[in-house]
Design an enzyme around this catalytic site. Structure first.
Site, PDB file in Angstrom:
ATOM      1  N   ARG A  20      -3.203   6.517   1.301  1.00 39.77           N
ATOM      2  CA  ARG A  20      -3.625   7.750   2.015  1.00 39.77           C
ATOM      3  C   ARG A  20      -2.681   8.491   3.073  1.00 39.77           C
ATOM      4  O   ARG A  20      -3.004   9.357   3.593  1.00 39.77           O
ATOM      5  CB  ARG A  20      -4.902   7.482   3.067  1.00 39.77           C
ATOM      6  N   TYR A  48     -14.952 -12.134   0.142  1.00 38.17           N
ATOM      7  CA  TYR A  48     -15.522 -10.524  -0.226  1.00 38.17           C
ATOM      8  C   TYR A  48     -16.832 -10.898  -0.864  1.00 38.17           C
ATOM      9  O   TYR A  48     -17.885 -10.464  -0.695  1.00 38.17           O
ATOM     10  CB  TYR A  48     -14.753  -9.767  -0.911  1.00 38.17           C
ATOM     11  N   ARG A  98       0.885  -1.311  -0.140  1.00 38.12           N
ATOM     12  CA  ARG A  98      -0.049  -0.027   0.142  1.00 38.12           C
ATOM     13  C   ARG A  98       0.825   1.419   0.264  1.00 38.12           C
ATOM     14  O   ARG A  98       0.545   2.165   0.500  1.00 38.12           O
ATOM     15  CB  ARG A  98      -0.890   0.091   1.160  1.00 38.12           C
ATOM     16  N   ARG A 140      -6.649  11.544  -5.282  1.00 38.73           N
ATOM     17  CA  ARG A 140      -7.718  10.868  -5.088  1.00 38.73           C
ATOM     18  C   ARG A 140      -9.168  11.726  -5.329  1.00 38.73           C
ATOM     19  O   ARG A 140     -10.000  11.251  -5.654  1.00 38.73           O
ATOM     20  CB  ARG A 140      -7.786  10.382  -3.537  1.00 38.73           C
ATOM     21  N   ASP A 174      -7.004  -2.738  -7.260  1.00 39.19           N
ATOM     22  CA  ASP A 174      -7.634  -3.408  -5.992  1.00 39.19           C
ATOM     23  C   ASP A 174      -7.844  -4.673  -6.332  1.00 39.19           C
ATOM     24  O   ASP A 174      -8.302  -5.039  -7.309  1.00 39.19           O
ATOM     25  CB  ASP A 174      -9.040  -2.807  -5.678  1.00 39.19           C
TER      26      ASP A 174
END
Length: 345
Positions: free
Chosen positions: A31, A153, A27, A40, A77
């Site tokens: 962020r 998921y 990652r 973003r 992703d």
């Protein structure tokens, strides 16, 4: 005879010890970087960012410009696979991914039998752009989720603490679960092959939910599907390299190594490399495994964490990384401190 690679991470994936250790972090485009947060905002939704080659290239390059990591990992992703197969996937701000659950044969029948690769053309365009814009010494990594993690998921429709919906499905309806896993193996393998063709030099398979699986289900739902993916990738593209990350799979690490599943095994932060690595063959490449919270803490905790890994892996083929993804609240200067310690070690 193939040429010996010159990029540090590819040398490690060939089984060669490299010092100072090459470094990248999971990652790393994300962020914790102010420039990522600004980009973003331009993208709209998170999926829009994943499918916008210009902006996805930009956020992938941001940590390379700032820190000079030895690898750059595609910004995307793991849920683009179910999305491409036809499942509704959306990302809700401050809540994470939401999917229309696949829990019945009727749900399953609505998914594409084979991965429509054209739906992922923006991802491949991003890789193509990166293969031209990255510094010459930087390895370009692609990735995907392991079938069990993605299936978790797909069945629950969201992230769950212990993947109970998917585990229960595996017990109650093993035929349904096996069919879903098989479809994901085939789709993910095709996706990784296409990533290599688009410019990725190596890929990482993320089994983020490996810790949820009991021994009775681990081989069937994790080890064997990942083995099939790696074998399929290397059969199609023999030069491709694969890193396998099974979070919480430490008890099975030796079995992955003995079976030759992957060119490197990534360790989560719960494993002590000083204890684990001496039990593995010296030629097995590894990756990891600093606790992401030690990186947030900085100072002595960070120094001690980095040094422990450096001392444990010296003389072995190893890539420095975190034991899971970097967290959004991580101070940027702590990342710089970590890199300086690794490269000065």
């Amino acid at each position: 005879m193939s040429e010996r690679p010159t990029k540090a991470i590819l040398r490690v994936l060939n089984g060669e010890p490299v010092w100072p250790l090459p470094i990248w972090i999971m990652r790393q485009a994300g962020r914790y970087l102010p420039e990522y947060r600004e980009t973003r905002k331009q993208a709209g939704s998170f999926l829009d960012l994943c499918y916008n080659p210009r902006l996805a290239e930009e956020v992938t390059l941001q940590p390379i410009r700032r820190f000079g990591f030895d690898a750059s990992i595609l910004f995307s992703d793991i849920l683009v696979i179910p999305h491409a197969l036809g499942q509704d996937v959306r990302f809700v701000e401050n809540e994470g991914p939401k999917l229309d659950p696949v829990t019945s044969e009727a749900d399953f029948s609505r998914l594409a039998d084979e991965l429509p690769l054209e739906r992922l053309d923006p991802v491949f365009e991003t890789l193509d752009r990166l293969s031209k814009s990255l510094p010459g010494e930087t390895t370009l990594l692609g990735f995907c989720g392991a079938p069990w993690t993605v299936a978790s998921y797909m069945i629950a429709g969201k992230g769950t603490p212990d993947q109970a919906p998917a585990r229960l499905t595996a017990y109650r309806d093993p035929a349904f679960m096996d069919a879903l896993i098989d479809r994901l193996v085939r789709a993910s393998t095709a996706y990784l092959v296409r990533q290599i063709d688009a410019g990725a030099e190596a890929v990482q398979i993320f089994e983020s939910f490996g810790s949820a699986l009991p021994p009775a289900l681990f081989d069937r739902l994790s080890l064997n599907p990942i083995r099939r993916m790696v074998e399929g990738l290397k059969s199609a593209r023999p030069h491709a390299k694969a890193i396998v990350f099974v979070r919480g799979g430490g008890a099975n690490l030796h079995r992955f190594a003995a079976a030759g599943i992957g060119d490197a095994l990534a360790l989560d932060w719960t494993l002590d490399p000083a204890l684990v690595l001496p039990t593995l063959p010296g030629t097995v490449a590894t990756q990891g495994n600093l606790d992401p919270l030690a990186l947030i803490a900085g100072g002595e905790a960070l120094t001690l964490g980095v040094d422990h890994i450096l001392n444990a892996v010296r003389g072995r083929p190893h890539i420095f990384n975190l034991g899971h993804g970097i967290l959004p609240e991580t101070p940027v200067d702590h990342v710089a401190q970590m890199i300086a310690r690794v490269r000065g070690g």
